[in-house]
Design a protein around this motif. Structure first.
Motif, PDB file in Angstrom:
ATOM      1  N   GLU A  80       6.684 -15.988  -1.399  1.00  0.00           N
ATOM      2  CA  GLU A  80       7.385 -15.689  -0.154  1.00  0.00           C
ATOM      3  C   GLU A  80       8.691 -16.473  -0.060  1.00  0.00           C
ATOM      4  N   CYS A 121       5.096  -9.842  -3.078  1.00  0.00           N
ATOM      5  CA  CYS A 121       5.679 -10.505  -1.923  1.00  0.00           C
ATOM      6  C   CYS A 121       6.868  -9.690  -1.416  1.00  0.00           C
ATOM      7  N   THR A 134       2.772 -11.320   1.958  1.00  0.00           N
ATOM      8  CA  THR A 134       2.215 -11.096   0.632  1.00  0.00           C
ATOM      9  C   THR A 134       1.099 -10.076   0.744  1.00  0.00           C
TER      10      THR A 134
END
Length: 171
Positions: A80, A121, A134
């Motif tokens: 992320e 992600c 995610t």
């Protein structure tokens, strides 16, 4: 040929962006330009797709989008933190108001226990915020990539238009 669901989502996204006067930049890794391809299959998309970045390698993420080498080293490309920097970099290096970024493990190899095949992600940058998430997607390489494109398009629609009748696929 684009599937009907992706075509419908791309057209719906176009209508939402056009109504807001926003342009989109796509920063893609595992989808390899598939998001931009789906969008450009829609007539008139030049009015709301500003540009696409295919940044498959870590070097491309750094050079084209400004992703920090430290972030890549600490978190890995599928994280992320990286898609946040990819999305912000896509807005900063374009004339777009918003961006979507995608990085994942499409398979069949490359997965680890911490980052298995199907882990993808997503980063969504808007004028007032950046959101990341995610997903763990099932299927072979093509299915994971297709689901990633579907999720990115749906996620943009949902985040741009709270009244959208097509929510993003759940992770």
């Amino acid at each position: 040929m684009m599937s009907n669901d992706l075509q419908r989502l791309a057209a719906q996204l176009g209508a939402v962006l056009e109504a807001r006067g926003w342009r989109l930049a796509a920063a893609e890794s595992c989808t390899g330009g598939w998001i931009a391809k789906c969008i450009t299959d829609i007539p008139g998309s030049s009015g709301w797709l500003e540009r696409g970045f295919v940044t498959y390698s870590n070097e491309a993420k750094q050079e084209m989008l400004g992703v920090a080498a430290e972030t890549l080293a600490a978190e890995g490309a599928v994280s992320e933190a990286v898609v946040r920097e990819m999305a912000l970099g896509a807005v900063a290096r374009s004339r777009a108001e918003i961006a979507v970024a995608v990085s994942g493990v499409a398979g069949p190899g490359g997965g680890t226990p911490a980052k298995p095949v199907g882990m993808v992600c997503f980063g969504f940058a808007f004028p007032d915020r950046v959101e990341t998430e995610t997903c763990y997607l099932d299927g072979n390489r093509d299915e994971v990539r297709r689901a990633s494109v579907r999720h990115a398009l749906g996620g943009l629609i949902t985040r741009c238009d709270a009244t959208a009748d097509t929510p993003a696929d759940a992770c």
